[in-house]
Design a protein around this motif. Structure first.
Motif, PDB file in Angstrom:
ATOM      1  N   PRO A 123      -8.197   9.158   4.389  1.00 43.97           N
ATOM      2  CA  PRO A 123      -8.813   8.695   5.527  1.00 43.97           C
ATOM      3  C   PRO A 123      -9.691  10.079   6.414  1.00 43.97           C
ATOM      4  CG  PRO A 123      -6.635   8.481   5.927  1.00 43.97           C
ATOM      5  CD  PRO A 123      -6.803   8.693   4.529  1.00 43.97           C
ATOM      6  N   ASP A 140      -7.320  -2.685  -2.104  1.00 40.35           N
ATOM      7  CA  ASP A 140      -6.388  -1.629  -2.441  1.00 40.35           C
ATOM      8  C   ASP A 140      -7.139  -0.269  -2.843  1.00 40.35           C
ATOM      9  OD1 ASP A 140      -3.257  -3.229  -3.170  1.00 40.35           O
ATOM     10  OD2 ASP A 140      -4.122  -2.243  -1.269  1.00 40.35           O
ATOM     11  N   SER A 163      -9.462   1.305   0.201  1.00 39.46           N
ATOM     12  CA  SER A 163      -8.567   1.763   1.415  1.00 39.46           C
ATOM     13  C   SER A 163      -7.268   2.901   1.113  1.00 39.46           C
ATOM     14  CB  SER A 163      -8.195   0.285   1.867  1.00 39.46           C
ATOM     15  OG  SER A 163      -7.308  -0.143   1.239  1.00 39.46           O
ATOM     16  N   GLU A 164      -7.124   3.152  -0.215  1.00 43.23           N
ATOM     17  CA  GLU A 164      -6.122   4.092  -0.387  1.00 43.23           C
ATOM     18  C   GLU A 164      -7.177   5.286  -0.255  1.00 43.23           C
ATOM     19  OE1 GLU A 164      -3.451   2.653  -1.706  1.00 43.23           O
ATOM     20  OE2 GLU A 164      -2.753   4.535  -0.903  1.00 43.23           O
ATOM     21  N   ARG A 183     -12.445  -6.669  14.128  1.00 48.85           N
ATOM     22  CA  ARG A 183     -11.110  -6.199  13.473  1.00 48.85           C
ATOM     23  C   ARG A 183     -10.301  -5.336  14.779  1.00 48.85           C
ATOM     24  NH1 ARG A 183     -12.016  -1.432   9.448  1.00 48.85           N
ATOM     25  NH2 ARG A 183      -9.821  -1.896   9.433  1.00 48.85           N
ATOM     26  N   HIS A 197     -17.121  -3.039  14.659  1.00 51.80           N
ATOM     27  CA  HIS A 197     -16.195  -3.778  14.483  1.00 51.80           C
ATOM     28  C   HIS A 197     -15.247  -4.032  15.613  1.00 51.80           C
ATOM     29  CE1 HIS A 197     -16.988  -3.568  10.036  1.00 51.80           C
ATOM     30  NE2 HIS A 197     -17.179  -2.212  10.146  1.00 51.80           N
ATOM     31  N   LEU A 220      -9.842   2.629  13.956  1.00 48.05           N
ATOM     32  CA  LEU A 220     -10.209   2.149  12.470  1.00 48.05           C
ATOM     33  C   LEU A 220     -10.227   3.007  11.294  1.00 48.05           C
ATOM     34  CD1 LEU A 220     -12.812  -0.493  13.237  1.00 48.05           C
ATOM     35  CD2 LEU A 220     -10.314  -0.894  13.209  1.00 48.05           C
ATOM     36  N   GLY A 221      -9.404   4.279  11.684  1.00 44.23           N
ATOM     37  CA  GLY A 221      -9.190   5.329  10.633  1.00 44.23           C
ATOM     38  C   GLY A 221     -10.350   6.219  10.929  1.00 44.23           C
ATOM     39  N   GLN A 222     -11.148   6.231  11.635  1.00 41.61           N
ATOM     40  CA  GLN A 222     -12.236   7.337  11.612  1.00 41.61           C
ATOM     41  C   GLN A 222     -12.380   7.968  13.075  1.00 41.61           C
ATOM     42  OE1 GLN A 222     -15.798   6.284   9.674  1.00 41.61           O
ATOM     43  NE2 GLN A 222     -15.223   4.227   9.285  1.00 41.61           N
ATOM     44  N   ARG A 245     -11.058  -2.475   4.880  1.00 41.82           N
ATOM     45  CA  ARG A 245      -9.831  -2.110   5.548  1.00 41.82           C
ATOM     46  C   ARG A 245      -8.873  -3.308   5.447  1.00 41.82           C
ATOM     47  NH1 ARG A 245      -8.694   2.548   7.654  1.00 41.82           N
ATOM     48  NH2 ARG A 245      -8.876   4.074   5.922  1.00 41.82           N
ATOM     49  N   ARG A 285       1.625  12.782   9.304  1.00 39.24           N
ATOM     50  CA  ARG A 285       0.224  12.769   9.947  1.00 39.24           C
ATOM     51  C   ARG A 285       0.545  11.688  11.418  1.00 39.24           C
ATOM     52  NH1 ARG A 285      -4.931  11.386   7.649  1.00 39.24           N
ATOM     53  NH2 ARG A 285      -5.052  11.169   9.701  1.00 39.24           N
ATOM     54  N   ARG A 330       0.704  -1.293  -0.005  1.00 44.63           N
ATOM     55  CA  ARG A 330       0.016   0.087  -0.036  1.00 44.63           C
ATOM     56  C   ARG A 330       0.930   1.295  -0.199  1.00 44.63           C
ATOM     57  NH1 ARG A 330      -4.158  -0.451   4.685  1.00 44.63           N
ATOM     58  NH2 ARG A 330      -4.064  -2.318   3.911  1.00 44.63           N
ATOM     59  N   ARG A 335      -8.603   8.394  16.550  1.00 47.91           N
ATOM     60  CA  ARG A 335      -8.987   7.846  15.409  1.00 47.91           C
ATOM     61  C   ARG A 335      -9.098   6.410  15.692  1.00 47.91           C
ATOM     62  NH1 ARG A 335      -9.339  11.516  11.352  1.00 47.91           N
ATOM     63  NH2 ARG A 335      -9.666   9.971   9.741  1.00 47.91           N
ATOM     64  N   SER A 367     -14.699   0.815   5.598  1.00 48.17           N
ATOM     65  CA  SER A 367     -13.729   0.347   6.846  1.00 48.17           C
ATOM     66  C   SER A 367     -14.035  -1.301   6.770  1.00 48.17           C
ATOM     67  CB  SER A 367     -14.368   0.896   7.950  1.00 48.17           C
ATOM     68  OG  SER A 367     -15.812   0.681   8.189  1.00 48.17           O
ATOM     69  N   GLY A 423      -7.742  -5.725   4.117  1.00 48.08           N
ATOM     70  CA  GLY A 423      -7.164  -6.043   3.023  1.00 48.08           C
ATOM     71  C   GLY A 423      -6.861  -7.552   3.086  1.00 48.08           C
TER      72      GLY A 423
END
Lengths: 397, 344
Positions: free
Chosen positions: B24, B17, B20-21, A244, A166, A152-154, B41, A77, A66, A150, B38, B43
């Motif tokens: 965010p 990919d 999730s790119e 998750r 999750h 799970l990215g949120q 995510r 960040r 990625r 944040r 999410s 992946g």
């Protein structure tokens, strides 16, 4: 007392793990564009490989795929404490997260926590150091006074509805409806989740009960459960859905040794399935056995975070000589220029010198000291922990 | 249900990919979109997970988008949980016992042929019971409405949030995530259901006792006209509904008190205490100007339904006042609960 001496080596040598509190504090204020200074904690270590130490074979491939830019780069960040974990890969990422309670007490102070995906993350700290407040902020139960979190990215607590299905959580011990059976307790918690499919509810509840070994007691009223059984039921509630992220606050509290083992193997199993586990505990050997990463808090501040191996390596080991002639051994070692000699019941311990240890042993034997054992004991996580948080037994106010 | 079935099976395993790119920082919008994103995510790990825990794991990921129907699951569960509790059953038992006591005591007292309540003051309609058992329903409601019913509601409403906080289960419900507004609405709806059930328990018990111990038949209204038994029964049901609607104010007040504390007992005691205090204040003539705003002020207006024609003024005032209480304390409870730090 003796463990305290382990802090003494200069912080640079201690490879970040043993930053005294104030140093860690100043390091945190370094602006993000200069990740080198903060990121160096693990990036400098050749063995530690700065790379995201994703646990198990499972997800490792995903990281470089990625981010072709390179594993070692720290995104602006995500320049938290852990060197190479960028914010995108972090399951939990907080920036300057603070909580001041109404009484004016600052429970959490500028926390920059980064939990890499796929890790088993140990969250350590003495009682009253702000662990539970942090967990509650991450779960959207408490509004931060300042800073962001944040999960799970949120952003939390804004996205609780999207994030929390999750996440499985065990916070400050289990809480059950005593008048309901164990099974009905789980059914209720599952019904509370709007994302849970009612058609699979029975099956999922049965699976979760089976997973924690409670199938036989599922029909009993929860008030008749022992502490360990309640703990298991709380865990089962966290496992009602594939998650998750699992947040487990003191999961082995009240469990018998078999139960502890089961929980440990459960955590490992979950982690190998790709679930990130965020584990708070005061049982350090437990953390050392299970966790890939750890963070240490004291008095509301994050003292350090990183791979467990690095943290333990930060505290220096001790030279341990097992001998019945402790007095003689101590004298000889002193003559050899070894520092910080402590005579114990079984022999002598000292700070390991930089030169060849075999010479020391030879000197001891030559002097007629009956050496039964000789070697350097690797520092445990406990030593590192005590070195970081201090010996004091008193709860910080 | 079938709607849920057709929900995005597609987002099980997209090539993660691309998805999730996405930056965010942008997924502020909650709900389905963010949810699906999410879900994609982790992946590369997805497949391995699916194989390890086959049946359970692979399937529900598709069903992660909440269906509107499912959100009622909590309400259903709350109802079952509430009405299976010993405490609730005991409260309903006490309420059912009140008409039985009244019925038996009147029966015993009037065995000699004298009329009940003759000469003395008694609860509304009590003098008529010996003529028509249906009046026991009205009497029982008039007796329970000032104290027994609001007390029972106070217990259930006061315990709604505070009891969960006290037991620590509140945090798990919220982490589930039940959603604060959803949980509060569920609790209020359950309390209202309890109001209705409690009133019906009193009415049904009174009707059963009345039918057993006294004759049934045509009845005389307060206005002196006579109406048939069927219409009388209809009015009894209507009265029961009005009585339970009269309790919405107390329910909202109790729920608000419940969001203020982490102690279920304290919330219950406060609510019941308020009910008693207000009724005492309602008796003090000097507070005449305030009394129309007391939630209990028009409670006994339900008797107007037994007039012919029905006298609606006070009934409407009562329902309006209850609506006002529900709106004010409902909003206060919502404002408090959604902004509260859950530390219990």
């Amino acid at each position: 007392m003796e463990e305290l001496s382990a802090v003494e080596p200069d912080p640079a040598q201690a490879a970040g793990a043993a930053f005294p509190a104030d140093q860690a504090g100043s390091a945190r204020t370094v602006p993000a564009p200069e990740p080198g200074s903060t990121g160096a904690v693990s990036a400098r270590k050749p063995g530690g490989t700065g790379a995201v130490p994703v646990r198990g074979g499972g997800g490792t491939g995903a990281v470089p795929a990625r981010k072709p830019g390179g594993v070692g780069t720290v995104s602006a960040r995500g320049a938290g404490g852990v060197g190479a974990v960028s914010a995108q890969d972090a399951v939990i990422a907080t920036r300057a997260l603070s909580k001041r309670y109404r009484g004016g007490q600052l429970a959490v102070d500028g926390l920059d926590l980064t939990v890499p995906a796929g890790s088993v993350f140990g969250f350590l700290g003495p009682n009253g150091s702000g662990k539970t407040t942090t967990i509650r902020m991450l779960m959207g139960l408490i509004e931060p006074t300042s800073g962001t979190a944040r999960v799970l990215g949120q952003p939390m607590p804004r996205s609780t509805r999207a994030v929390l299905p999750h996440v499985g959580a065990l916070i400050e011990g289990p809480a059950l409806y005593g008048f309901l059976s164990g099974r009905d307790n789980l059914v209720r918690y599952d019904a509370a989740d709007p994302a849970a499919d009612p058609r699979t509810r029975r099956t999922r509840v049965a699976t979760a009960l089976d997973r924690v070994g409670l199938t036989a007691a599922a029909g009993k009223k929860a008030k008749a459960y022992s502490l360990g059984m309640k703990q298991r039921l709380g865990l089962a509630a966290a496992l009602l859905q594939p998650r998750r992220l699992l947040v487990l606050d003191e999961p082995t509290n009240g469990l018998d040794p078999q139960g502890m083992r089961e929980i440990r193997s459960l955590v490992r199993e979950l982690a190998s399935d790709g679930t990130t586990v965020f584990l708070s505990s005061h049982l350090l050997d437990e953390i050392e056995q299970v966790c890939t990463h750890a963070a240490v808090m004291a008095q509301g501040r994050l003292i350090t975070q990183g791979p467990v191996a690095d943290l333990a390596a930060g505290a220096r080991g001790r030279l341990v000589v097992t001998t019945p002639d402790a007095g003689d051994a101590a004298r000889i070692l002193k003559e050899q220029g070894v520092a910080d000699i402590v005579v114990t019941e079984t022999g002598v311990t000292a700070e390991p010198p930089d030169r060849e240890l075999a010479h020391l042993n030879a000197a001891l034997v030559t002097a007629g000291v009956r050496v039964r054992g000789f070697g350097v004991e690797r520092a445990s996580l406990e030593d590192a922990f005590v070195a970081l948080t201090g010996e004091g037994f008193d709860v910080a106010g | 249900m079938s709607r849920a079935e057709s929900l995005p099976k597609s987002d099980t395993e997209p090539e993660p990919d691309t998805e999730s790119e996405t930056e965010p920082g942008t997924e502020a919008e909650a709900g389905t979109g963010a949810n699906a994103k999410s879900a994609a995510r982790p992946g590369g790990r997805g497949p391995s997970r699916a194989t390890t825990r086959a049946g359970v794991t692979a399937e529900p990921r598709a069903g992660r988008t909440p269906s509107p129907l499912w959100t009622l699951g909590l309400f259903r569960n709350e109802l079952v949980t509430t009405f299976r509790r010993w405490r609730t059953i005991a409260l309903l038992g006490v309420l059912a016992a009140v008409p039985i006591l009244i019925g038996i005591s009147i029966r015993v007292e009037t065995r000699g042929g004298s009329t009940a309540g003759g000469g003395g003051e008694g609860p509304a309609f009590i003098a008529q019971i010996t003529n028509n058992g249906l009046f026991l329903v009205f009497t029982a409601l008039a007796v329970t409405l000032p104290f027994f019913l609001p007390m029972a509601i106070g217990v259930v409403a006061g315990d709604a949030i505070a009891g969960e906080a006290n037991a620590g289960t509140l945090r798990y419900l919220l982490v589930a995530p039940a959603g604060r507004t959803r949980l509060l609405l569920t609790k209020y709806a359950t309390t209202m259901t309890f109001c209705l059930v409690a009133t019906l328990v009193v009415a049904v018990s009174a009707f059963a006792v009345g039918a057993l111990l006294f004759p049934l038949g045509e009845l005389t209204t307060i206005s002196g006209t006579r109406i048939g038994f069927a219409e009388g029964l209809g009015r009894a049901l209507l009265i029961a509904l009005v009585v339970s609607a009269s309790l919405t104010g107390v329910a909202a007040l109790g729920l608000f008190v419940s969001t203020l504390t982490n102690s279920g007992i304290a919330a219950m005691a406060t609510t019941v205490g308020l009910v008693i205090t207000v009724q005492i204040l309602d008796q003090i003539p000097q507070l005449h100007a305030l009394q129309p705003y007391f939630f209990s002020h028009y409670w006994l207006s339900f008797a107007d339904l037994m007039r012919d024609p029905v006298y609606w003024d006070d009934l409407v005032r009562n329902l309006g006042l209850q609506g006002l209480y529900a709106a004010v304390f409902g909003s206060a409870a919502w404002a408090r609960f959604t902004a509260k730090d859950i530390t219990a």
